[in-house]
Design an enzyme around this catalytic site. Structure first.
Site, PDB file in Angstrom:
ATOM      1  CG  HIS A 167      -0.371   0.057   2.537  1.00  0.00           C
ATOM      2  ND1 HIS A 167       0.031   1.228   3.128  1.00  0.00           N
ATOM      3  CD2 HIS A 167      -0.096  -0.922   3.434  1.00  0.00           C
ATOM      4  CE1 HIS A 167       0.516   0.964   4.332  1.00  0.00           C
ATOM      5  NE2 HIS A 167       0.462  -0.336   4.542  1.00  0.00           N
ATOM      6  CG  ASP A 174      -2.676   4.111   2.650  1.00  0.00           C
ATOM      7  OD1 ASP A 174      -2.261   3.035   2.190  1.00  0.00           O
ATOM      8  OD2 ASP A 174      -3.502   4.180   3.583  1.00  0.00           O
ATOM      9  CD  GLU A 185      -3.020  -1.381   5.615  1.00  0.00           C
ATOM     10  OE1 GLU A 185      -3.206  -2.402   6.295  1.00  0.00           O
ATOM     11  OE2 GLU A 185      -2.480  -0.357   6.073  1.00  0.00           O
TER      12      GLU A 185
END
Ligand SMILES: [Zn+2]
Length: 354
Positions: free
Chosen positions: A70, A72, A127
């Protein structure tokens, strides 16, 4: 922002990714950079859904692996830009969770034009926030065929060790009922809190199972995590609710776990309030065994719930394997040893080049 240069080392690329602000919900820019860096690569079929990018090799190999990370991070707290110190430690938000993993994926996606298995590389958004926003979940709903594979690796921080599968989690309310009365004449009522005593005794005496799944031993847990009851200081209470949390090994489905809890508390009103499936590590599969052999470290079970369970829900066994200490994941002093980034890159490269 300058374009990402995938000829830089995975450590340099980690720093480059860390320096692109990408707190959950603000992943547009970093996703644009990842997509732009991958598009020119002729050996990859690149697609995008929102702020998730999927890049696939299509070599007609017998087996396919998904390798995902992910993009983020949790909110920044005065810990950007990144900083490399004299001891080989890279500091900054996202260094451990999980831009080291994302950088390794980018590097290998670009360089491994002829991997031993077909690979689906995935970088996704959201996420670190509510489950319904999760980019991997969204891709699996919108385009389940993009994620089709025999085995999955999530490059979440594991201190560069292999952590297989994860326990599932179930929360339930176990309720007793009675009859209110004035406590001065307690015998005219029926005390619901007293009736909770056998529930607590059962929990206190419960022997958690140790369960071997695909060669890893998962320890279960069944715990009271809340209790509420009581009306007033002079009233016999007519209701008591014990909230229990069952962390169940991935040999059981969520339905199995619910059945076990209902059987254990037979005779009580049981309401399941939250249920997330666990995930098998799938380490009995030859593809996974070759991965473990290449990496050369003893796999450990994962107790906490992670996105590997989303792969399990698609029928794909999955493990976590990435640089960084998971305990530092959301800390203000988040950091990653450069050596771990290099070790994970080498482990994945060896497996995919075999
Ligand atoms: Zn993470």
């Amino acid at each position: 922002m300058p374009a990402l240069d995938l000829t830089r080392s995975s450590v340099e690329l980690t720093a480059d990714l860390v320096d692109v602000f990408s707190v959950s919900g603000s992943e547009r820019e970093i996703t644009d950079l990842v997509e732009a860096a991958l598009r020119p690569l002729a050996h990859l079929d690149v697609t995008r859904d929102g702020d998730a990018v999927v890049a696939r090799t299509n070599l007609g190999r017998e087996r396919r692996a998904v390798i995902a990370g992910h993009l983020d991070t949790v909110p920044v707290n005065d810990n950007l830009p990144s900083r490399l110190d004299d001891h080989g430690i890279l500091w900054g938000r996202g260094t451990a969770d999980m831009k080291g993993g994302c950088a390794i994926l980018l590097k290998l996606a670009a360089e491994l034009t002829d991997p031993a298995v077909d690979v689906t590389w995935v970088w996704y958004d959201n996420e670190e926030v509510a489950s319904e926003l999760n980019g991997l979940g969204r891709v699996s709903r919108n385009h389940p065929e993009w994620l089709a594979a025999d085995f999955a690796i999530l490059a979440e921080p594991t201190d560069a060790e292999i952590e297989g599968g994860c326990n599932g989690t179930l929360r339930a309310e176990v309720r007793t009922t009675g009859r209110r009365a004035h406590s001065a004449r307690a015998w005219t009522g029926d005390n619901a809190i007293h009736k909770a005593a056998p529930i607590l005794e059962l929990l206190a005496g419960y022997h958690a199972r140790d369960v071997e799944v695909d060669g890893l031993v998962y320890r279960e847990g069944l715990s009271a995590v809340g209790i509420r009851g009581g009306v007033a200081g002079n009233v016999i209470p007519d209701e008591c609710v014990v909230t229990v949390n069952y962390r169940f090994a991935p040999d059981q489905s969520g339905a199995d776990a619910e059945g076990r809890i209902r059987a254990l508390f037979a005779g009580y009103e049981v309401t399941v309030t939250d249920l997330a499936e666990g995930a098998r590590p799938g380490l009995d599969d030859p593809l996974a065994q070759a991965f473990v052999a290449s990496v050369g470290s003893e796999p450990r079970p994962k107790y906490g719930w992670t996105d590997v369970a989303r792969f399990a829900a698609l029928g794909i066994p999955a493990v976590n394997y990435g640089p960084g200490d998971p305990a530092l994941a959301h800390a203000d002093d988040e950091r990653v040893p450069v050596e771990q980034i290099e070790r994970v890159e080498a482990g994945l490269r060896a497996w995919l080049s075999a």
